[in-house]
Write a protein that holds these residues in place. Sequence first.
Motif, PDB file in Angstrom:
ATOM      1  N   ASP A   1      40.242  30.818  43.309  1.00 56.59           N
ATOM      2  CA  ASP A   1      39.802  31.812  44.119  1.00 56.59           C
ATOM      3  C   ASP A   1      39.854  33.187  44.113  1.00 56.59           C
ATOM      4  O   ASP A   1      39.258  33.849  44.608  1.00 56.59           O
ATOM      5  CB  ASP A   1      40.724  31.604  45.545  1.00 56.59           C
ATOM      6  CG  ASP A   1      40.391  30.055  46.132  1.00 56.59           C
ATOM      7  OD1 ASP A   1      39.453  29.290  45.891  1.00 56.59           O
ATOM      8  OD2 ASP A   1      40.887  29.614  47.034  1.00 56.59           O
ATOM      9  N   GLU A   2      40.782  33.821  43.153  1.00 57.88           N
ATOM     10  CA  GLU A   2      40.922  35.002  42.543  1.00 57.88           C
ATOM     11  C   GLU A   2      39.755  35.467  41.715  1.00 57.88           C
ATOM     12  O   GLU A   2      39.906  36.586  41.312  1.00 57.88           O
ATOM     13  CB  GLU A   2      42.259  35.303  42.088  1.00 57.88           C
ATOM     14  CG  GLU A   2      43.330  35.155  43.132  1.00 57.88           C
ATOM     15  CD  GLU A   2      44.894  35.284  42.664  1.00 57.88           C
ATOM     16  OE1 GLU A   2      44.903  35.595  41.492  1.00 57.88           O
ATOM     17  OE2 GLU A   2      45.715  35.323  43.278  1.00 57.88           O
ATOM     18  N   SER A   3      39.065  34.504  41.196  1.00 58.12           N
ATOM     19  CA  SER A   3      38.134  34.746  40.200  1.00 58.12           C
ATOM     20  C   SER A   3      36.694  35.423  40.797  1.00 58.12           C
ATOM     21  O   SER A   3      35.730  35.600  40.042  1.00 58.12           O
ATOM     22  CB  SER A   3      37.953  33.709  39.162  1.00 58.12           C
ATOM     23  OG  SER A   3      37.245  32.611  39.990  1.00 58.12           O
TER      24      SER A   3
ATOM     25  N   GLN B   1      34.466  36.518  44.666  1.00 55.51           N
ATOM     26  CA  GLN B   1      34.438  36.794  46.260  1.00 55.51           C
ATOM     27  C   GLN B   1      33.573  36.133  46.692  1.00 55.51           C
ATOM     28  O   GLN B   1      32.215  36.401  46.372  1.00 55.51           O
ATOM     29  CB  GLN B   1      34.478  38.364  46.233  1.00 55.51           C
ATOM     30  CG  GLN B   1      34.857  38.807  47.614  1.00 55.51           C
ATOM     31  CD  GLN B   1      34.727  40.412  47.750  1.00 55.51           C
ATOM     32  OE1 GLN B   1      34.138  41.075  46.791  1.00 55.51           O
ATOM     33  NE2 GLN B   1      35.341  40.921  48.647  1.00 55.51           N
TER      34      GLN B   1
ATOM     35  N   SER C   1      40.596  31.487  34.662  1.00 57.65           N
ATOM     36  CA  SER C   1      41.469  32.129  35.665  1.00 57.65           C
ATOM     37  C   SER C   1      42.643  31.212  36.165  1.00 57.65           C
ATOM     38  O   SER C   1      42.523  30.116  36.295  1.00 57.65           O
ATOM     39  CB  SER C   1      40.692  32.676  37.105  1.00 57.65           C
ATOM     40  OG  SER C   1      41.678  33.137  38.015  1.00 57.65           O
TER      41      SER C   1
ATOM     42  N   VAL D   1      44.116  31.148  39.023  1.00 59.99           N
ATOM     43  CA  VAL D   1      44.095  31.154  40.564  1.00 59.99           C
ATOM     44  C   VAL D   1      42.359  31.018  40.690  1.00 59.99           C
ATOM     45  O   VAL D   1      41.963  32.202  40.787  1.00 59.99           O
ATOM     46  CB  VAL D   1      44.600  31.975  41.421  1.00 59.99           C
ATOM     47  CG1 VAL D   1      44.566  31.558  43.128  1.00 59.99           C
ATOM     48  CG2 VAL D   1      46.140  31.866  41.080  1.00 59.99           C
TER      49      VAL D   1
ATOM     50  N   GLU E   1      36.291  37.574  37.429  1.00 62.14           N
ATOM     51  CA  GLU E   1      37.011  37.021  36.380  1.00 62.14           C
ATOM     52  C   GLU E   1      36.154  35.866  36.033  1.00 62.14           C
ATOM     53  O   GLU E   1      35.460  35.143  36.837  1.00 62.14           O
ATOM     54  CB  GLU E   1      38.390  36.658  36.342  1.00 62.14           C
ATOM     55  CG  GLU E   1      39.134  38.227  36.552  1.00 62.14           C
ATOM     56  CD  GLU E   1      39.229  38.885  35.217  1.00 62.14           C
ATOM     57  OE1 GLU E   1      39.002  38.305  34.074  1.00 62.14           O
ATOM     58  OE2 GLU E   1      39.479  40.181  35.463  1.00 62.14           O
TER      59      GLU E   1
END
Length: 452
Positions: free
Chosen positions: A42-44, A46, A38, A40, A33
Amino acid sequence: MKKITFLLLLSILSFPLLGSVTAYRGSILHFLEDPAQSRVLDESYQYIEDGLLVVANGKVKYVGEYQDIAHHYPEHWIKDYRGHLIMPGFIDTHIHYPQTEMVAAYGQQLLDWLEQYTFPTERKFADKKYARKISRTFLKQLISNGTTTALVFGTVHPQSVDALFHYAQKLNMRLIAGKVMMDRNAPDYLLDTPESSYEESKQLINKWHKKGRLLYAITPRFAPTSTPEQLRLAGKLKQEFPDTWIHTHLSENLDEIEWVKSLFPDRSSYTDVYHHYGLTSSRSVFAHAVHLEDEEYPLLSSSQSAIAFCPTSNLFLGSGLFNLKKAKDNKIRVGMGTDIGAGTSFSMFQTLNEAYKVTQLQKYPLSAFEGFYQATLGSARALSLENKIGNFTLNKEADFNVIKWAATDYQKFRMQFADELHERLFALMMLGNENNIKATFIAGKKAKLHRW
Protein backbone atom coordinates in the motif's frame (compact mmCIF):
# COMPACT_ATOMS: atom_id res chain seq x y z
CA MET A 1 -0.13 16.88 6.75
CA LYS A 2 -2.18 20.05 7.26
CA LYS A 3 1.01 22.15 7.02
CA ILE A 4 1.97 20.47 3.73
CA THR A 5 -1.52 21.01 2.32
CA PHE A 6 -1.41 24.67 3.35
CA LEU A 7 1.97 25.22 1.69
CA LEU A 8 0.81 23.52 -1.49
CA LEU A 9 -2.35 25.59 -1.49
CA LEU A 10 -0.35 28.78 -0.99
CA SER A 11 1.87 27.81 -3.95
CA ILE A 12 -1.14 27.09 -6.14
CA LEU A 13 -3.00 30.28 -5.34
CA SER A 14 0.10 32.39 -6.01
CA PHE A 15 -0.33 31.83 -9.77
CA PRO A 16 -2.13 34.60 -11.68
CA LEU A 17 -5.82 33.92 -12.18
CA LEU A 18 -5.46 33.77 -15.97
CA GLY A 19 -6.23 30.16 -16.64
CA SER A 20 -2.77 28.90 -15.69
CA VAL A 21 -4.27 26.61 -13.03
CA THR A 22 -6.56 23.72 -13.88
CA ALA A 23 -7.79 20.93 -11.63
CA TYR A 24 -8.96 17.48 -12.71
CA ARG A 25 -11.40 15.45 -10.68
CA GLY A 26 -11.56 11.66 -10.93
CA SER A 27 -10.11 8.49 -9.49
CA ILE A 28 -6.33 8.93 -9.36
CA LEU A 29 -3.60 6.30 -9.36
CA HIS A 30 0.16 6.81 -9.39
CA PHE A 31 3.19 4.98 -8.04
CA LEU A 32 5.83 6.01 -5.53
CA GLU A 33 7.93 2.81 -5.58
CA ASP A 34 8.05 -0.56 -7.31
CA PRO A 35 5.18 -2.63 -5.83
CA ALA A 36 7.20 -5.80 -6.43
CA GLN A 37 10.04 -4.55 -4.23
CA SER A 38 8.13 -2.61 -1.60
CA ARG A 39 7.86 -4.16 1.87
CA VAL A 40 4.37 -2.70 2.23
CA LEU A 41 2.34 -2.83 -0.99
CA ASP A 42 0.00 0.00 0.00
CA GLU A 43 2.96 2.35 0.41
CA SER A 44 4.14 1.81 -3.16
CA TYR A 45 1.20 3.59 -4.74
CA GLN A 46 -1.43 6.21 -4.06
CA TYR A 47 -5.00 5.56 -5.10
CA ILE A 48 -7.71 8.14 -4.46
CA GLU A 49 -11.26 7.16 -5.39
CA ASP A 50 -12.45 10.78 -5.57
CA GLY A 51 -9.30 12.78 -6.14
CA LEU A 52 -8.14 16.11 -7.47
CA LEU A 53 -5.04 16.67 -9.61
CA VAL A 54 -4.03 20.32 -9.79
CA VAL A 55 -1.80 21.51 -12.64
CA ALA A 56 -0.20 24.93 -12.97
CA ASN A 57 1.97 26.01 -15.89
CA GLY A 58 2.41 22.42 -17.01
CA LYS A 59 3.53 21.10 -13.60
CA VAL A 60 1.82 19.08 -10.88
CA LYS A 61 0.98 21.30 -7.91
CA TYR A 62 -1.29 19.08 -5.84
CA VAL A 63 -2.76 15.59 -5.81
CA GLY A 64 -5.10 14.48 -3.08
CA GLU A 65 -8.67 14.07 -1.92
CA TYR A 66 -11.17 16.21 -3.77
CA GLN A 67 -13.00 17.18 -0.60
CA ASP A 68 -9.83 18.47 1.06
CA ILE A 69 -9.11 21.27 -1.38
CA ALA A 70 -11.83 21.68 -4.01
CA HIS A 71 -13.57 24.47 -2.10
CA HIS A 72 -10.58 26.71 -2.78
CA TYR A 73 -11.25 26.70 -6.54
CA PRO A 74 -13.78 28.39 -8.78
CA GLU A 75 -15.98 25.74 -10.30
CA HIS A 76 -14.84 26.53 -13.84
CA TRP A 77 -11.24 25.60 -12.93
CA ILE A 78 -12.24 21.97 -12.27
CA LYS A 79 -12.58 19.47 -15.12
CA ASP A 80 -14.91 16.70 -14.02
CA TYR A 81 -13.75 13.19 -14.95
CA ARG A 82 -15.62 11.28 -12.29
CA GLY A 83 -16.07 7.65 -13.28
CA HIS A 84 -12.67 7.67 -15.00
CA LEU A 85 -9.14 6.85 -13.91
CA ILE A 86 -6.42 9.53 -14.05
CA MET A 87 -2.91 8.08 -14.39
CA PRO A 88 0.49 9.40 -15.45
CA GLY A 89 1.15 9.14 -19.18
CA PHE A 90 2.59 5.87 -20.43
CA ILE A 91 6.31 5.78 -21.24
CA ASP A 92 7.61 3.62 -24.08
CA THR A 93 11.31 2.82 -23.66
CA HIS A 94 11.89 1.21 -27.08
CA ILE A 95 10.12 1.84 -30.38
CA HIS A 96 11.02 2.29 -34.08
CA TYR A 97 8.95 5.03 -35.68
CA PRO A 98 9.97 4.19 -39.30
CA GLN A 99 8.45 0.73 -38.83
CA THR A 100 4.97 2.16 -38.19
CA GLU A 101 3.87 1.03 -41.65
CA MET A 102 5.10 -2.56 -41.36
CA VAL A 103 3.50 -3.81 -38.15
CA ALA A 104 2.27 -7.39 -38.64
CA ALA A 105 4.74 -8.26 -41.41
CA TYR A 106 4.48 -12.05 -41.55
CA GLY A 107 6.60 -14.92 -40.60
CA GLN A 108 10.30 -14.33 -39.96
CA GLN A 109 12.69 -14.32 -37.04
CA LEU A 110 14.89 -11.35 -36.31
CA LEU A 111 17.72 -11.44 -38.85
CA ASP A 112 15.60 -12.52 -41.81
CA TRP A 113 12.87 -10.09 -40.76
CA LEU A 114 15.35 -7.21 -40.89
CA GLU A 115 16.46 -8.16 -44.40
CA GLN A 116 13.02 -8.84 -45.83
CA TYR A 117 10.95 -6.09 -44.26
CA THR A 118 12.81 -3.56 -42.15
CA PHE A 119 15.64 -2.42 -44.35
CA PRO A 120 13.48 -1.86 -47.48
CA THR A 121 10.99 0.10 -45.37
CA GLU A 122 13.66 2.29 -43.81
CA ARG A 123 15.05 3.14 -47.25
CA LYS A 124 11.99 5.35 -47.85
CA PHE A 125 13.10 7.78 -45.13
CA ALA A 126 15.74 9.30 -47.37
CA ASP A 127 12.76 11.40 -48.51
CA LYS A 128 12.09 14.04 -45.84
CA LYS A 129 8.48 14.50 -46.99
CA TYR A 130 7.89 10.82 -46.43
CA ALA A 131 9.57 10.98 -43.03
CA ARG A 132 7.28 13.85 -42.04
CA LYS A 133 4.20 11.92 -43.18
CA ILE A 134 5.09 8.87 -41.09
CA SER A 135 6.17 11.05 -38.14
CA ARG A 136 2.70 12.55 -37.94
CA THR A 137 1.03 9.14 -38.08
CA PHE A 138 3.43 7.75 -35.50
CA LEU A 139 2.95 10.55 -32.98
CA LYS A 140 -0.82 10.42 -33.39
CA GLN A 141 -0.70 6.72 -32.57
CA LEU A 142 1.37 7.37 -29.45
CA ILE A 143 -1.02 10.02 -28.17
CA SER A 144 -4.13 8.02 -29.09
CA ASN A 145 -2.76 5.19 -26.98
CA GLY A 146 -1.85 7.38 -24.02
CA THR A 147 1.92 7.33 -24.54
CA THR A 148 3.38 10.72 -23.67
CA THR A 149 7.11 9.90 -23.69
CA ALA A 150 9.08 7.50 -25.88
CA LEU A 151 12.66 6.50 -26.66
CA VAL A 152 12.64 6.23 -30.44
CA PHE A 153 14.78 4.85 -33.25
CA GLY A 154 14.93 6.89 -36.44
CA THR A 155 16.72 5.61 -39.54
CA VAL A 156 20.25 6.16 -40.77
CA HIS A 157 19.01 9.35 -42.46
CA PRO A 158 19.39 12.57 -40.40
CA GLN A 159 16.18 13.89 -41.98
CA SER A 160 14.25 11.08 -40.29
CA VAL A 161 15.19 12.56 -36.91
CA ASP A 162 14.55 16.13 -38.04
CA ALA A 163 11.04 15.17 -39.14
CA LEU A 164 10.18 13.38 -35.90
CA PHE A 165 11.53 16.10 -33.64
CA HIS A 166 9.76 18.78 -35.71
CA TYR A 167 6.34 17.36 -34.91
CA ALA A 168 7.16 16.22 -31.38
CA GLN A 169 8.12 19.81 -30.62
CA LYS A 170 4.71 20.97 -31.85
CA LEU A 171 3.14 18.62 -29.31
CA ASN A 172 5.61 19.69 -26.59
CA MET A 173 6.41 16.02 -25.95
CA ARG A 174 9.15 14.70 -23.72
CA LEU A 175 10.72 12.62 -26.49
CA ILE A 176 14.15 11.00 -26.91
CA ALA A 177 15.29 9.97 -30.40
CA GLY A 178 18.34 9.49 -32.56
CA LYS A 179 19.74 8.70 -35.99
CA VAL A 180 20.72 5.08 -36.57
CA MET A 181 24.46 4.46 -36.88
CA MET A 182 25.09 1.52 -39.23
CA ASP A 183 28.18 1.04 -41.39
CA ARG A 184 28.23 -2.70 -42.21
CA ASN A 185 26.11 -5.84 -42.66
CA ALA A 186 23.18 -3.95 -44.15
CA PRO A 187 22.18 -2.89 -47.69
CA ASP A 188 24.41 -0.26 -49.27
CA TYR A 189 21.51 2.19 -49.43
CA LEU A 190 21.34 2.26 -45.61
CA LEU A 191 25.02 2.42 -44.74
CA ASP A 192 26.83 5.43 -43.36
CA THR A 193 30.49 5.54 -42.30
CA PRO A 194 32.05 5.90 -38.86
CA GLU A 195 32.95 9.51 -39.67
CA SER A 196 29.63 10.50 -41.26
CA SER A 197 27.60 8.92 -38.46
CA TYR A 198 29.70 10.77 -35.90
CA GLU A 199 29.37 14.14 -37.66
CA GLU A 200 25.66 13.78 -38.46
CA SER A 201 24.85 12.66 -34.93
CA LYS A 202 26.83 15.55 -33.49
CA GLN A 203 24.95 18.03 -35.68
CA LEU A 204 21.62 16.57 -34.58
CA ILE A 205 22.64 16.75 -30.92
CA ASN A 206 23.54 20.42 -31.27
CA LYS A 207 20.30 21.09 -33.13
CA TRP A 208 17.77 19.21 -31.00
CA HIS A 209 19.12 18.00 -27.63
CA LYS A 210 17.37 19.84 -24.79
CA LYS A 211 15.40 21.97 -27.23
CA GLY A 212 12.18 22.29 -25.29
CA ARG A 213 11.39 18.82 -23.96
CA LEU A 214 13.35 17.00 -26.68
CA LEU A 215 16.39 14.85 -25.90
CA TYR A 216 18.90 12.96 -28.05
CA ALA A 217 19.94 9.31 -28.05
CA ILE A 218 23.16 8.10 -29.70
CA THR A 219 21.81 5.13 -31.64
CA PRO A 220 24.00 2.36 -33.05
CA ARG A 221 21.46 -0.14 -34.39
CA PHE A 222 23.16 -3.14 -32.81
CA ALA A 223 26.70 -4.41 -32.60
CA PRO A 224 26.63 -6.52 -35.81
CA THR A 225 25.86 -3.49 -38.01
CA SER A 226 28.61 -1.28 -36.59
CA THR A 227 32.34 -1.69 -37.06
CA PRO A 228 34.60 -1.31 -34.03
CA GLU A 229 35.53 2.16 -35.34
CA GLN A 230 31.90 3.26 -35.46
CA LEU A 231 31.29 1.99 -31.92
CA ARG A 232 34.44 3.82 -30.80
CA LEU A 233 33.13 7.07 -32.26
CA ALA A 234 29.73 6.47 -30.68
CA GLY A 235 31.55 6.21 -27.35
CA LYS A 236 33.43 9.40 -28.17
CA LEU A 237 30.12 11.19 -28.76
CA LYS A 238 28.90 9.96 -25.38
CA GLN A 239 32.04 11.37 -23.73
CA GLU A 240 31.57 14.70 -25.48
CA PHE A 241 27.85 14.86 -24.67
CA PRO A 242 27.50 12.91 -21.40
CA ASP A 243 23.90 14.01 -20.84
CA THR A 244 22.70 12.28 -24.03
CA TRP A 245 21.30 8.74 -24.09
CA ILE A 246 22.56 5.51 -25.64
CA HIS A 247 19.87 3.41 -27.33
CA THR A 248 20.53 0.05 -28.98
CA HIS A 249 19.68 -3.67 -28.99
CA LEU A 250 21.10 -6.51 -26.92
CA SER A 251 20.73 -10.31 -26.91
CA GLU A 252 17.38 -10.49 -28.67
CA ASN A 253 17.97 -13.63 -30.73
CA LEU A 254 20.24 -16.65 -30.34
CA ASP A 255 21.60 -16.44 -33.89
CA GLU A 256 22.30 -12.75 -33.34
CA ILE A 257 24.35 -13.55 -30.22
CA GLU A 258 26.47 -16.09 -32.07
CA TRP A 259 27.01 -13.53 -34.83
CA VAL A 260 28.23 -10.96 -32.30
CA LYS A 261 30.67 -13.48 -30.83
CA SER A 262 32.12 -14.13 -34.28
CA LEU A 263 32.45 -10.42 -35.04
CA PHE A 264 33.95 -9.46 -31.66
CA PRO A 265 35.96 -12.53 -30.56
CA ASP A 266 38.04 -10.53 -28.08
CA ARG A 267 35.06 -9.49 -26.00
CA SER A 268 33.75 -11.71 -23.21
CA SER A 269 30.06 -11.17 -23.96
CA TYR A 270 27.59 -9.19 -26.07
CA THR A 271 27.19 -6.68 -23.23
CA ASP A 272 30.95 -6.40 -22.93
CA VAL A 273 31.11 -5.22 -26.56
CA TYR A 274 29.09 -2.13 -25.63
CA HIS A 275 30.88 -1.70 -22.32
CA HIS A 276 34.29 -1.83 -24.00
CA TYR A 277 33.35 1.09 -26.26
CA GLY A 278 31.96 3.25 -23.46
CA LEU A 279 28.31 2.69 -24.30
CA THR A 280 27.06 1.47 -20.92
CA SER A 281 25.88 4.17 -18.52
CA SER A 282 22.99 5.40 -16.39
CA ARG A 283 21.47 6.75 -19.62
CA SER A 284 21.98 3.62 -21.70
CA VAL A 285 18.90 1.59 -22.62
CA PHE A 286 19.33 -1.86 -24.14
CA ALA A 287 16.28 -3.33 -25.82
CA HIS A 288 15.36 -6.98 -25.21
CA ALA A 289 18.21 -8.68 -23.23
CA VAL A 290 16.28 -11.94 -23.61
CA HIS A 291 19.27 -14.29 -23.61
CA LEU A 292 21.77 -12.71 -21.23
CA GLU A 293 24.52 -14.91 -19.84
CA ASP A 294 24.91 -14.87 -16.07
CA GLU A 295 27.97 -12.60 -16.10
CA GLU A 296 26.15 -9.94 -18.13
CA TYR A 297 23.67 -9.08 -15.38
CA PRO A 298 26.30 -7.70 -12.96
CA LEU A 299 27.89 -5.69 -15.78
CA LEU A 300 24.59 -4.05 -16.68
CA SER A 301 23.88 -3.42 -13.02
CA SER A 302 27.27 -1.97 -12.11
CA SER A 303 27.22 0.33 -15.12
CA GLN A 304 23.68 1.44 -14.14
CA SER A 305 22.39 0.55 -17.59
CA ALA A 306 18.70 -0.18 -18.18
CA ILE A 307 16.73 -2.76 -20.18
CA ALA A 308 13.62 -2.25 -22.30
CA PHE A 309 11.26 -5.22 -21.91
CA CYS A 310 9.45 -5.72 -25.25
CA PRO A 311 7.07 -8.66 -24.81
CA THR A 312 4.95 -8.36 -27.96
CA SER A 313 7.94 -8.29 -30.31
CA ASN A 314 9.79 -11.02 -28.41
CA LEU A 315 6.77 -13.27 -28.89
CA PHE A 316 6.04 -12.17 -32.46
CA LEU A 317 9.57 -12.88 -33.69
CA GLY A 318 9.90 -16.01 -31.56
CA SER A 319 12.90 -14.52 -29.77
CA GLY A 320 12.22 -15.85 -26.28
CA LEU A 321 11.07 -14.88 -22.79
CA PHE A 322 12.67 -11.97 -20.96
CA ASN A 323 13.40 -12.73 -17.29
CA LEU A 324 11.97 -9.68 -15.53
CA LYS A 325 12.48 -11.09 -12.04
CA LYS A 326 16.14 -11.93 -12.62
CA ALA A 327 16.82 -8.44 -14.00
CA LYS A 328 15.21 -6.86 -10.95
CA ASP A 329 16.96 -9.22 -8.56
CA ASN A 330 20.20 -7.93 -10.10
CA LYS A 331 19.06 -4.34 -9.48
CA ILE A 332 18.77 -3.49 -13.17
CA ARG A 333 16.22 -0.85 -14.08
CA VAL A 334 13.58 -2.10 -16.52
CA GLY A 335 11.15 -0.15 -18.67
CA MET A 336 8.39 -1.27 -21.03
CA GLY A 337 8.77 -1.10 -24.81
CA THR A 338 6.22 -1.71 -27.55
CA ASP A 339 9.00 -2.17 -30.13
CA ILE A 340 6.84 -1.18 -33.07
CA GLY A 341 7.08 -2.63 -35.72
CA ALA A 342 8.08 -6.15 -34.55
CA GLY A 343 5.80 -5.27 -31.68
CA THR A 344 2.18 -5.60 -32.69
CA SER A 345 0.47 -2.79 -30.80
CA PHE A 346 1.09 0.81 -29.78
CA SER A 347 -1.10 0.15 -26.74
CA MET A 348 0.61 -0.14 -23.38
CA PHE A 349 -2.41 -2.10 -22.15
CA GLN A 350 -1.74 -4.74 -24.80
CA THR A 351 1.99 -4.64 -24.07
CA LEU A 352 1.33 -5.34 -20.39
CA ASN A 353 -1.15 -8.04 -21.38
CA GLU A 354 1.67 -9.87 -23.21
CA ALA A 355 4.17 -9.10 -20.44
CA TYR A 356 1.89 -10.91 -18.00
CA LYS A 357 1.92 -13.99 -20.22
CA VAL A 358 5.70 -13.89 -20.58
CA THR A 359 6.21 -13.71 -16.83
CA GLN A 360 3.45 -16.24 -16.16
CA LEU A 361 5.34 -18.78 -18.28
CA GLN A 362 8.26 -18.28 -15.89
CA LYS A 363 6.07 -18.72 -12.80
CA TYR A 364 6.24 -15.01 -11.97
CA PRO A 365 2.77 -13.63 -12.77
CA LEU A 366 2.94 -9.86 -13.26
CA SER A 367 0.48 -8.08 -10.96
CA ALA A 368 -1.52 -5.13 -12.25
CA PHE A 369 0.21 -2.92 -9.70
CA GLU A 370 3.65 -3.92 -10.97
CA GLY A 371 2.49 -3.70 -14.57
CA PHE A 372 1.22 -0.14 -14.38
CA TYR A 373 4.24 0.84 -12.31
CA GLN A 374 6.44 -0.52 -15.10
CA ALA A 375 4.55 1.50 -17.73
CA THR A 376 4.87 4.76 -15.77
CA LEU A 377 7.38 5.37 -12.98
CA GLY A 378 9.35 2.21 -13.77
CA SER A 379 9.91 3.33 -17.34
CA ALA A 380 10.71 6.87 -16.20
CA ARG A 381 13.40 5.40 -13.94
CA ALA A 382 14.73 3.25 -16.80
CA LEU A 383 15.15 6.46 -18.81
CA SER A 384 16.67 8.36 -15.84
CA LEU A 385 13.77 10.81 -16.10
CA GLU A 386 12.07 10.05 -12.79
CA ASN A 387 12.84 13.58 -11.60
CA LYS A 388 10.63 14.93 -14.39
CA ILE A 389 7.91 12.40 -15.24
CA GLY A 390 6.37 9.12 -14.14
CA ASN A 391 4.10 10.09 -11.26
CA PHE A 392 2.22 13.01 -9.70
CA THR A 393 4.66 14.19 -7.06
CA LEU A 394 5.09 17.94 -6.67
CA ASN A 395 6.47 19.83 -9.70
CA LYS A 396 6.63 16.81 -12.00
CA GLU A 397 5.72 17.55 -15.61
CA ALA A 398 1.98 17.04 -15.96
CA ASP A 399 1.78 14.30 -18.59
CA PHE A 400 -1.26 12.15 -17.86
CA ASN A 401 -4.17 10.15 -19.22
CA VAL A 402 -7.86 10.06 -18.46
CA ILE A 403 -8.77 6.40 -18.81
CA LYS A 404 -12.16 4.74 -19.22
CA TRP A 405 -12.48 1.81 -16.87
CA ALA A 406 -14.60 0.15 -19.55
CA ALA A 407 -14.79 1.08 -23.24
CA THR A 408 -16.73 -1.84 -24.69
CA ASP A 409 -19.90 -3.66 -23.74
CA TYR A 410 -17.91 -6.66 -22.59
CA GLN A 411 -15.51 -4.55 -20.52
CA LYS A 412 -18.55 -2.96 -18.84
CA PHE A 413 -19.98 -6.40 -18.15
CA ARG A 414 -16.64 -7.65 -16.76
CA MET A 415 -16.17 -4.65 -14.48
CA GLN A 416 -19.48 -5.41 -12.75
CA PHE A 417 -17.73 -8.41 -11.19
CA ALA A 418 -14.50 -6.64 -10.25
CA ASP A 419 -14.86 -5.39 -6.71
CA GLU A 420 -11.31 -4.81 -5.48
CA LEU A 421 -8.89 -2.29 -6.95
CA HIS A 422 -6.37 -4.86 -8.15
CA GLU A 423 -9.06 -6.90 -9.88
CA ARG A 424 -10.31 -3.80 -11.71
CA LEU A 425 -6.79 -2.80 -12.71
CA PHE A 426 -5.94 -6.32 -13.85
CA ALA A 427 -9.06 -6.51 -16.01
CA LEU A 428 -8.10 -3.14 -17.50
CA MET A 429 -4.53 -4.34 -18.13
CA MET A 430 -5.71 -7.50 -19.88
CA LEU A 431 -8.71 -6.15 -21.82
CA GLY A 432 -7.78 -2.50 -22.40
CA ASN A 433 -6.79 -0.89 -25.69
CA GLU A 434 -6.67 2.57 -27.24
CA ASN A 435 -10.45 2.87 -26.89
CA ASN A 436 -9.93 3.11 -23.13
CA ILE A 437 -7.98 6.37 -23.51
CA LYS A 438 -10.50 9.17 -23.17
CA ALA A 439 -7.95 12.01 -23.22
CA THR A 440 -4.19 12.49 -23.15
CA PHE A 441 -2.58 15.55 -21.57
CA ILE A 442 0.95 16.74 -22.34
CA ALA A 443 2.51 19.26 -19.96
CA GLY A 444 -0.95 20.02 -18.62
CA LYS A 445 -2.62 20.58 -21.99
CA LYS A 446 -5.00 18.24 -23.74
CA ALA A 447 -3.38 16.92 -26.92
CA LYS A 448 -5.44 17.95 -29.93
CA LEU A 449 -4.17 15.96 -32.87
CA HIS A 450 -6.60 17.30 -35.48
CA ARG A 451 -4.79 20.63 -35.49
CA TRP A 452 -1.88 19.22 -37.48
